[in-house]
Design a protein around this motif. Structure first.
Motif, short mmCIF file in Angstrom:
data_model
loop_
_atom_site.label_atom_id
_atom_site.label_comp_id
_atom_site.label_asym_id
_atom_site.label_seq_id
_atom_site.Cartn_x
_atom_site.Cartn_y
_atom_site.Cartn_z
N LEU A 1 -26.94 -25.68 22.80
CA LEU A 1 -27.34 -26.83 22.00
C LEU A 1 -28.85 -26.97 21.99
N LYS A 2 -29.37 -27.59 20.95
CA LYS A 2 -30.80 -27.93 20.90
C LYS A 2 -30.92 -29.37 20.43
N SER A 3 -32.02 -29.99 20.82
CA SER A 3 -32.25 -31.37 20.41
C SER A 3 -33.74 -31.64 20.42
N ILE A 4 -34.23 -32.34 19.38
CA ILE A 4 -35.64 -32.74 19.37
C ILE A 4 -35.85 -33.67 20.56
N SER A 5 -36.84 -33.34 21.37
CA SER A 5 -37.01 -33.96 22.69
C SER A 5 -37.00 -35.49 22.65
N THR A 6 -37.83 -36.09 21.78
CA THR A 6 -37.94 -37.55 21.77
C THR A 6 -36.74 -38.22 21.12
N THR A 7 -35.97 -37.46 20.35
CA THR A 7 -34.71 -37.99 19.79
C THR A 7 -33.68 -38.09 20.90
N CYS A 8 -33.74 -37.10 21.80
CA CYS A 8 -32.77 -37.03 22.89
C CYS A 8 -33.17 -37.94 24.05
N ILE A 9 -34.44 -37.85 24.46
CA ILE A 9 -34.95 -38.67 25.57
C ILE A 9 -36.22 -39.37 25.07
N PRO A 10 -36.16 -40.68 24.83
CA PRO A 10 -37.33 -41.41 24.30
C PRO A 10 -38.57 -41.21 25.19
N ASN A 11 -39.70 -41.00 24.52
CA ASN A 11 -41.01 -40.84 25.20
C ASN A 11 -41.08 -39.59 26.10
N TYR A 12 -40.22 -38.59 25.84
CA TYR A 12 -40.29 -37.37 26.65
C TYR A 12 -41.61 -36.66 26.34
N PRO A 13 -42.43 -36.36 27.37
CA PRO A 13 -43.78 -35.82 27.12
C PRO A 13 -43.78 -34.40 26.55
N ASP A 14 -44.64 -34.18 25.57
CA ASP A 14 -44.74 -32.86 24.94
C ASP A 14 -45.18 -31.78 25.93
N ARG A 15 -45.92 -32.17 26.98
CA ARG A 15 -46.39 -31.16 27.94
C ARG A 15 -45.22 -30.51 28.70
N ASN A 16 -44.05 -31.15 28.68
CA ASN A 16 -42.87 -30.61 29.36
C ASN A 16 -42.09 -29.62 28.48
N LEU A 17 -42.56 -29.43 27.26
CA LEU A 17 -41.83 -28.56 26.32
C LEU A 17 -42.36 -27.13 26.41
N PRO A 18 -41.47 -26.16 26.23
CA PRO A 18 -40.02 -26.28 26.06
C PRO A 18 -39.34 -26.70 27.38
N THR A 19 -38.19 -27.35 27.26
CA THR A 19 -37.35 -27.67 28.41
C THR A 19 -35.94 -27.17 28.15
N ILE A 20 -35.37 -26.52 29.15
CA ILE A 20 -33.97 -26.11 29.06
C ILE A 20 -33.22 -26.71 30.25
N PHE A 21 -32.12 -27.43 29.95
CA PHE A 21 -31.22 -27.95 30.98
C PHE A 21 -29.93 -27.14 30.92
N VAL A 22 -29.41 -26.79 32.11
CA VAL A 22 -28.14 -26.06 32.20
C VAL A 22 -27.13 -26.96 32.91
N TYR A 23 -26.00 -27.20 32.25
CA TYR A 23 -24.95 -28.06 32.80
C TYR A 23 -23.64 -27.27 32.96
N PHE A 24 -22.86 -27.68 33.96
CA PHE A 24 -21.49 -27.15 34.09
C PHE A 24 -20.57 -28.33 34.39
N GLU A 25 -19.57 -28.51 33.51
CA GLU A 25 -18.62 -29.61 33.62
C GLU A 25 -19.35 -30.95 33.80
N GLY A 26 -20.45 -31.12 33.03
CA GLY A 26 -21.16 -32.39 33.01
C GLY A 26 -22.21 -32.58 34.09
N GLU A 27 -22.33 -31.61 35.01
CA GLU A 27 -23.33 -31.72 36.09
C GLU A 27 -24.47 -30.75 35.84
N MET A 28 -25.71 -31.23 36.02
CA MET A 28 -26.85 -30.35 35.82
C MET A 28 -26.94 -29.32 36.95
N LYS A 29 -27.06 -28.04 36.57
CA LYS A 29 -27.10 -26.96 37.55
C LYS A 29 -28.48 -26.30 37.63
#
Length: 236
Positions: A144-172
């Motif tokens: 999945l992809k999501s525009i950072s500030t659409t997904c997390i309000p005020n997410y800082p651009d300096r943290n981009l790109p960001t990739i989160f990996v989840y398994f069964e709803g838990e971040m891994k």
């Protein structure tokens, strides 16, 4: 007149002496008994896996074969439906409203790779291209992809790109910021290796592609360095 089917001591005595015929089983009870027998037989099929059905097929009679075949087809259909349900094959786009449904409640056994990005950032564009390729290669993983500030309000651009990996709803795992990815030289194989280390994909790569690049780089540096003999002659 006395009912011969009535439950009395006298009728029991008469039945034993053969004067009265054996008590008739009501038709409803007979049908219920047959239905219970059928249920118990079907239950033995339902307690078996497809492999067990094949292993034990010689033990069932001809009358059972039709029921077993129906049950086998039902199990196959369920298995195929589960497989199809868990096949993605392309990268989806989500908003913040979809986060819980698509990520936290993705389902049992589902790995999710979520890329937070912004348009106009070249490394984000490159990673989206790489993830689209990996989504086709690993259809059991949900990309999945999501525009950072659409997904997390005020997410800082300096943290981009960001990739989160989840398994069964838990971040891994999480990969945050351009330095983690190594900049625009990032190859799709390197990203695949990173995701495989996190558990999100089952790669067929045998070692980290980044290591091969680093080995080549070190080798070229060593070969360009002057040998001891050369350096001695320069001193002279």
């Amino acid at each position: 007149m006395q009912d011969p089917n009535e439950d009395t001591e006298w009728n029991d005595i008469l039945r034993k002496k053969g004067i009265l015929p054996p008590k008739e089983t009501p038709k409803d009870d007979e049908e219920e008994e047959v239905a219970l027998q059928q249920q118990s037989v079907v239950k033995t099929y339902e307690s078996m896996t497809l492999d067990e059905l094949e292993e034990n097929e010689d033990e069932f009679g001809e009358d059972d074969e039709a029921a077993i075949e129906m049950y086998r087809q039902k199990r196959l259909a369920e298995w195929k439906a589960t497989q199809m349900k868990n096949v993605f094959g392309e990268m989806g786009e989500i908003s913040g409203q979809d986060y819980i449904k698509e990520v936290n409640k993705a389902g049992e056994g589902i790995w999710v790779v979520l890329h937070l990005y912004k348009q106009g950032i070249p490394l984000c564009t490159l990673i989206n291209q790489h993830l689209s390729t990996l989504a086709r290669k690993f259809p059991q993983t949900k990309f999945l992809k999501s525009i950072s500030t659409t997904c997390i309000p005020n997410y800082p651009d300096r943290n981009l790109p960001t990739i989160f990996v989840y398994f069964e709803g838990e971040m891994k795992a999480q990969f945050i910021g351009p330095l983690v990815f190594g900049g625009m030289n990032l190859k799709v194989e390197e990203l695949e290796w990173r995701l495989s280390e996190a558990g999100a994909v089952k790669t067929d790569l045998e070692e980290n592609p980044k290591k091969q690049i680093e080995d080549k780089l070190m080798s070229s540096i060593r070969s360009s360095l002057p040998t001891r003999k050369d350096s001695d002659s320069e001193d002279d």
